[in-house]
Design a protein around this motif. Structure first.
Motif, PDB file in Angstrom:
ATOM      1  N   MET A 113       2.583 -11.254   0.889  1.00 42.97           N
ATOM      2  CA  MET A 113       3.551 -10.845   1.115  1.00 42.97           C
ATOM      3  C   MET A 113       3.560  -9.578   2.535  1.00 42.97           C
ATOM      4  SD  MET A 113       6.064  -9.253  -1.769  1.00 42.97           S
ATOM      5  CE  MET A 113       5.059  -8.292  -2.830  1.00 42.97           C
ATOM      6  N   ASN A 114       4.470  -9.335   2.907  1.00 43.61           N
ATOM      7  CA  ASN A 114       4.261  -8.786   3.646  1.00 43.61           C
ATOM      8  C   ASN A 114       4.756  -7.307   3.535  1.00 43.61           C
ATOM      9  OD1 ASN A 114       2.926  -9.895   5.677  1.00 43.61           O
ATOM     10  ND2 ASN A 114       4.585 -10.305   7.158  1.00 43.61           N
ATOM     11  N   THR A 115       4.382  -6.458   2.981  1.00 45.58           N
ATOM     12  CA  THR A 115       4.365  -4.385   3.238  1.00 45.58           C
ATOM     13  C   THR A 115       4.295  -3.763   3.985  1.00 45.58           C
ATOM     14  OG1 THR A 115       3.079  -5.117   0.521  1.00 45.58           O
ATOM     15  CG2 THR A 115       3.441  -3.580   1.552  1.00 45.58           C
ATOM     16  N   PRO A 116       5.072  -3.144   4.492  1.00 45.06           N
ATOM     17  CA  PRO A 116       5.083  -2.523   5.944  1.00 45.06           C
ATOM     18  C   PRO A 116       4.719  -1.120   5.648  1.00 45.06           C
ATOM     19  CG  PRO A 116       7.558  -2.102   4.523  1.00 45.06           C
ATOM     20  CD  PRO A 116       6.406  -3.333   3.348  1.00 45.06           C
ATOM     21  N   SER A 117       3.602  -1.304   7.089  1.00 39.27           N
ATOM     22  CA  SER A 117       2.888   0.240   7.175  1.00 39.27           C
ATOM     23  C   SER A 117       3.401   1.044   6.024  1.00 39.27           C
ATOM     24  CB  SER A 117       2.492  -0.108   8.555  1.00 39.27           C
ATOM     25  OG  SER A 117       2.568   0.820   8.635  1.00 39.27           O
ATOM     26  N   LEU A 118       2.030   2.495   5.684  1.00 39.87           N
ATOM     27  CA  LEU A 118       3.013   4.016   5.160  1.00 39.87           C
ATOM     28  C   LEU A 118       3.641   4.090   6.684  1.00 39.87           C
ATOM     29  CD1 LEU A 118       3.127   6.055   3.596  1.00 39.87           C
ATOM     30  CD2 LEU A 118       0.698   6.946   4.301  1.00 39.87           C
ATOM     31  N   ALA A 119       2.952   4.283   8.030  1.00 37.53           N
ATOM     32  CA  ALA A 119       3.563   5.279   9.068  1.00 37.53           C
ATOM     33  C   ALA A 119       4.751   4.123   9.476  1.00 37.53           C
ATOM     34  CB  ALA A 119       3.008   4.621  10.319  1.00 37.53           C
ATOM     35  N   ALA A 120       5.746   2.841   8.713  1.00 35.65           N
ATOM     36  CA  ALA A 120       6.402   2.590   9.119  1.00 35.65           C
ATOM     37  C   ALA A 120       7.547   2.693   7.710  1.00 35.65           C
ATOM     38  CB  ALA A 120       6.453   0.631   8.724  1.00 35.65           C
ATOM     39  N   GLN A 121       7.037   3.714   6.196  1.00 31.43           N
ATOM     40  CA  GLN A 121       8.061   3.721   5.305  1.00 31.43           C
ATOM     41  C   GLN A 121       8.396   4.956   5.828  1.00 31.43           C
ATOM     42  OE1 GLN A 121       5.485   2.920   1.278  1.00 31.43           O
ATOM     43  NE2 GLN A 121       5.551   0.776   2.172  1.00 31.43           N
TER      44      GLN A 121
END
Length: 178
Positions: free
Chosen positions: A1-9
Protein backbone atom coordinates in the motif's frame (compact mmCIF):
# COMPACT_ATOMS: atom_id res chain seq x y z
CA UNK A 1 0.00 0.00 0.00
CA UNK A 2 1.40 3.42 -1.00
CA UNK A 3 1.05 5.90 1.84
CA UNK A 4 1.61 9.53 0.76
CA UNK A 5 4.58 11.25 2.34
CA UNK A 6 4.06 13.72 5.16
CA UNK A 7 4.88 16.58 2.77
CA UNK A 8 2.24 15.32 0.32
CA UNK A 9 -0.32 15.05 3.14
CA UNK A 10 0.40 18.60 4.33
CA UNK A 11 0.22 19.93 0.77
CA UNK A 12 -3.12 18.18 0.20
CA UNK A 13 -4.46 19.60 3.47
CA UNK A 14 -3.33 23.16 2.64
CA UNK A 15 -4.69 22.92 -0.91
CA UNK A 16 -8.09 22.09 0.57
CA UNK A 17 -8.27 25.34 2.54
CA UNK A 18 -10.13 28.03 0.56
CA UNK A 19 -8.08 31.13 -0.14
CA UNK A 20 -9.54 34.49 0.77
CA UNK A 21 -9.77 37.30 -1.77
CA UNK A 22 -10.93 40.86 -1.51
CA UNK A 23 -12.21 42.98 -4.41
CA UNK A 24 -9.88 45.90 -5.13
CA UNK A 25 -10.33 48.47 -7.84
CA UNK A 26 -7.39 48.57 -10.26
CA UNK A 27 -6.90 52.31 -9.74
CA UNK A 28 -6.98 52.18 -5.93
CA UNK A 29 -3.84 53.31 -4.13
CA UNK A 30 -3.88 50.07 -2.20
CA UNK A 31 -2.98 47.89 -5.18
CA UNK A 32 0.63 47.39 -4.06
CA UNK A 33 -0.68 45.41 -1.11
CA UNK A 34 0.00 41.71 -0.75
CA UNK A 35 -3.70 41.26 0.08
CA UNK A 36 -5.28 41.04 -3.38
CA UNK A 37 -8.56 39.44 -2.26
CA UNK A 38 -11.34 38.54 -4.71
CA UNK A 39 -13.49 36.10 -2.70
CA UNK A 40 -15.73 36.72 0.30
CA UNK A 41 -15.15 34.95 3.61
CA UNK A 42 -17.01 31.65 3.80
CA UNK A 43 -17.26 31.58 7.60
CA UNK A 44 -19.44 34.33 9.08
CA UNK A 45 -17.61 36.39 11.69
CA UNK A 46 -18.41 39.33 13.85
CA UNK A 47 -17.02 41.99 11.52
CA UNK A 48 -16.56 44.73 14.12
CA UNK A 49 -14.59 42.47 16.45
CA UNK A 50 -12.46 41.24 13.55
CA UNK A 51 -11.73 44.79 12.36
CA UNK A 52 -10.87 45.91 15.89
CA UNK A 53 -8.51 42.97 16.22
CA UNK A 54 -6.89 43.75 12.84
CA UNK A 55 -6.47 47.41 13.81
CA UNK A 56 -4.83 46.38 17.08
CA UNK A 57 -2.51 43.93 15.31
CA UNK A 58 -1.25 46.64 12.93
CA UNK A 59 -0.35 48.73 15.97
CA UNK A 60 1.28 45.83 17.83
CA UNK A 61 3.32 44.80 14.77
CA UNK A 62 4.48 48.30 13.89
CA UNK A 63 5.58 49.30 17.38
CA UNK A 64 6.94 46.01 18.65
CA UNK A 65 10.51 47.27 19.05
CA UNK A 66 10.56 50.86 20.25
CA UNK A 67 13.94 52.52 19.72
CA UNK A 68 13.02 56.17 19.41
CA UNK A 69 9.72 58.01 19.72
CA UNK A 70 7.46 57.02 16.86
CA UNK A 71 6.70 59.58 14.20
CA UNK A 72 2.99 59.83 13.57
CA UNK A 73 0.67 61.77 11.32
CA UNK A 74 -2.58 63.20 12.62
CA UNK A 75 -5.62 62.86 10.38
CA UNK A 76 -9.16 64.17 10.55
CA UNK A 77 -11.99 63.88 8.06
CA UNK A 78 -15.03 66.04 8.53
CA UNK A 79 -18.09 66.37 6.36
CA UNK A 80 -18.25 70.05 7.23
CA UNK A 81 -17.01 72.29 9.95
CA UNK A 82 -13.93 72.60 12.05
CA UNK A 83 -11.61 69.61 12.50
CA UNK A 84 -9.75 71.15 15.46
CA UNK A 85 -11.46 68.96 18.10
CA UNK A 86 -10.66 65.77 16.20
CA UNK A 87 -7.04 66.83 15.67
CA UNK A 88 -6.71 67.87 19.33
CA UNK A 89 -8.01 64.48 20.51
CA UNK A 90 -5.59 62.68 18.17
CA UNK A 91 -2.68 64.86 19.26
CA UNK A 92 -3.40 64.32 22.96
CA UNK A 93 -3.55 60.56 22.36
CA UNK A 94 -0.21 60.63 20.53
CA UNK A 95 1.50 62.82 23.14
CA UNK A 96 0.25 60.59 25.98
CA UNK A 97 2.13 57.70 24.34
CA UNK A 98 5.30 59.70 23.71
CA UNK A 99 4.87 59.75 19.94
CA UNK A 100 6.24 62.64 17.87
CA UNK A 101 3.69 64.35 15.59
CA UNK A 102 5.31 65.10 12.21
CA UNK A 103 2.26 66.14 10.19
CA UNK A 104 -1.41 67.05 10.25
CA UNK A 105 -3.83 66.29 7.46
CA UNK A 106 -7.51 67.17 7.05
CA UNK A 107 -10.05 66.14 4.44
CA UNK A 108 -13.49 67.68 4.29
CA UNK A 109 -15.60 65.13 2.45
CA UNK A 110 -18.39 62.60 3.04
CA UNK A 111 -16.57 60.09 0.79
CA UNK A 112 -16.21 56.68 2.47
CA UNK A 113 -13.34 55.65 0.16
CA UNK A 114 -10.23 57.13 1.83
CA UNK A 115 -7.97 56.68 -1.22
CA UNK A 116 -10.25 58.93 -3.27
CA UNK A 117 -9.73 61.89 -0.92
CA UNK A 118 -7.13 64.62 -1.34
CA UNK A 119 -5.04 64.24 1.82
CA UNK A 120 -5.26 60.51 2.60
CA UNK A 121 -3.02 59.45 -0.36
CA UNK A 122 -0.41 61.93 0.91
CA UNK A 123 -0.43 60.10 4.24
CA UNK A 124 0.04 56.75 2.51
CA UNK A 125 3.00 58.12 0.54
CA UNK A 126 4.65 59.38 3.74
CA UNK A 127 4.13 56.04 5.46
CA UNK A 128 5.41 54.11 2.46
CA UNK A 129 8.43 56.43 2.27
CA UNK A 130 9.29 55.84 5.93
CA UNK A 131 8.74 59.44 7.01
CA UNK A 132 6.27 58.26 9.68
CA UNK A 133 5.32 54.96 11.28
CA UNK A 134 1.65 55.54 11.93
CA UNK A 135 -1.51 57.59 11.75
CA UNK A 136 -3.58 58.81 14.69
CA UNK A 137 -7.23 59.78 14.27
CA UNK A 138 -9.96 60.78 16.67
CA UNK A 139 -11.92 57.65 15.76
CA UNK A 140 -12.37 55.00 13.10
CA UNK A 141 -14.84 57.06 11.05
CA UNK A 142 -12.00 59.39 10.02
CA UNK A 143 -10.70 56.55 7.84
CA UNK A 144 -14.06 55.17 6.74
CA UNK A 145 -17.34 54.29 8.41
CA UNK A 146 -17.74 51.51 5.82
CA UNK A 147 -16.17 48.16 6.76
CA UNK A 148 -14.63 47.15 3.41
CA UNK A 149 -12.55 50.31 2.79
CA UNK A 150 -11.52 50.32 6.45
CA UNK A 151 -10.35 46.71 6.28
CA UNK A 152 -8.50 47.37 3.01
CA UNK A 153 -6.74 50.28 4.68
CA UNK A 154 -5.78 48.18 7.71
CA UNK A 155 -4.33 45.50 5.47
CA UNK A 156 -2.34 48.09 3.49
CA UNK A 157 -0.96 49.49 6.75
CA UNK A 158 -0.02 46.02 7.94
CA UNK A 159 1.73 45.25 4.64
CA UNK A 160 3.77 48.44 5.04
CA UNK A 161 4.62 47.91 8.73
CA UNK A 162 2.59 50.96 9.66
CA UNK A 163 -0.24 51.37 12.13
CA UNK A 164 -3.32 53.37 12.86
CA UNK A 165 -4.50 54.35 16.32
CA UNK A 166 -7.82 55.91 17.26
CA UNK A 167 -8.08 58.25 20.24
CA UNK A 168 -11.67 57.18 20.86
CA UNK A 169 -12.34 53.47 20.72
CA UNK A 170 -15.37 52.42 18.74
CA UNK A 171 -18.06 50.64 20.74
CA UNK A 172 -17.24 46.96 21.14
CA UNK A 173 -19.79 44.40 20.14
CA UNK A 174 -20.12 40.83 21.24
CA UNK A 175 -17.60 38.46 19.69
CA UNK A 176 -20.28 35.77 19.46
CA UNK A 177 -22.08 35.68 16.12
CA UNK A 178 -25.81 35.61 16.49
Amino acid sequence: MNTPSLAAQITAFLDGIPSLHWPATPDSHLNDSLWDFTEQLRIPANRQARLSQLCRSTLDTAIALPATPYKVLLYANTMAGEPSRALAAAETYAQDRGWHVVGRFVDVTPDTQPWERTEWPKILRRLRGGFAQGVVTADRSAVSPADEPYEQTLRWLSDHFSFIAHATASPRTSAVAR
